[in-house]
Design a protein around this motif. Sequence first.
Motif, short mmCIF file in Angstrom:
data_model
loop_
_atom_site.label_atom_id
_atom_site.label_comp_id
_atom_site.label_asym_id
_atom_site.label_seq_id
_atom_site.Cartn_x
_atom_site.Cartn_y
_atom_site.Cartn_z
N GLU A 98 1.06 -27.57 14.24
CA GLU A 98 1.90 -26.51 14.80
C GLU A 98 2.87 -25.97 13.74
N THR A 99 3.34 -26.87 12.85
CA THR A 99 4.32 -26.43 11.86
C THR A 99 3.70 -25.53 10.78
N ARG A 100 2.35 -25.48 10.72
CA ARG A 100 1.70 -24.65 9.72
C ARG A 100 1.29 -23.29 10.29
N GLY A 101 1.63 -23.04 11.53
CA GLY A 101 1.19 -21.81 12.20
C GLY A 101 1.86 -20.55 11.67
N ARG A 102 1.31 -19.41 12.08
CA ARG A 102 1.75 -18.12 11.59
C ARG A 102 3.19 -17.82 11.99
N LYS A 103 3.53 -18.21 13.23
CA LYS A 103 4.86 -17.90 13.73
C LYS A 103 5.95 -18.68 12.96
N VAL A 104 5.64 -19.94 12.70
CA VAL A 104 6.58 -20.75 11.92
C VAL A 104 6.69 -20.17 10.51
N ASP A 105 5.55 -19.84 9.92
CA ASP A 105 5.52 -19.25 8.59
C ASP A 105 6.42 -18.02 8.49
N ALA A 106 6.37 -17.20 9.51
CA ALA A 106 7.11 -15.93 9.48
C ALA A 106 8.61 -16.13 9.71
N ASN A 107 9.02 -17.28 10.24
CA ASN A 107 10.43 -17.47 10.59
C ASN A 107 11.15 -18.57 9.80
N VAL A 108 10.38 -19.42 9.11
CA VAL A 108 10.99 -20.61 8.50
C VAL A 108 12.04 -20.26 7.44
N SER A 109 11.83 -19.20 6.69
CA SER A 109 12.81 -18.89 5.62
C SER A 109 14.13 -18.40 6.19
N ILE A 110 14.10 -17.83 7.38
CA ILE A 110 15.34 -17.40 8.03
C ILE A 110 16.15 -18.65 8.39
#
Length: 229
Positions: A98-110
């Motif tokens: 789950e942590t490698r998903g697209r949604k996490v990818d798009a928000n993790v740097s924020i």
Amino acid sequence: MNKISSQPPSIIAIDGPAASGKSTIGLRLANALGYLFFDTGVMYRAITWLALERGIDIHDEARVTALAEEAQIDIAPASRSDGRSCDVFVNGREITWETRGRKVDANVSIVAAYAGVRKALSQQQRRIGQRGNIVMVGRDIGTVVLPEADLKIYLDATAEERARRRYEEIVAHGGTPEYDAILGRVIERDRIDSTRDVAPLRAAADAVVLDSDQLNADEVFERVLALVR
Ligand code: CDP
């Protein structure tokens, strides 16, 4: 597996931009040395996943920070050989993929730009890293988390090459990604990571910079091994 002679550095920090191959190289190096491998990015990903799961607004710094201060993140050795470098748990639930998903990818740097989140997570990272016999991977390990590291490596490559690698990784897992979308996320993540106020992505003054554009994973690994010996 390559055998390592003499006394290798005890604390090894590998930093670099998104998808530069830090985890692949770091895990191989840790295995060769018999060291613990610790990918610090999974902690930021775990908090991001939890915030999204709970419907918390990612831009609500106070709530996301409170979550990072309370959440119980656990990392364990990989329980399956499906490409994971470790198992990731948050509050007892296994969320590795789950942590490698697209949604996490798009928000993790924020999430990773919030000072309170970084404080909570980097304190834990430092405590674990100081025990030594460790390969620790991230963005700020050599600059902030463990500036006393015995060996610092900064692994780089162009955004296009890194996006290509991430694309192939997703295809290998049965996904049907879009290259342009991946490239866009890689560039955006790098932008946020390197311009944030707290612990921005940059090579430490005493880091060895390795440009992996023209090198495959085996060649990068050989260069890293040469630095360790
Ligand atoms: O695997 P990849 O290089 O794509 O990313 P990651 O290492 O899993 O890190 C995900 C995100 O967490 C990064 O884009 C950073 O925003 C953040 N991060 C950080 O700020 N500091 C670290 N030490 C590790 C990750």
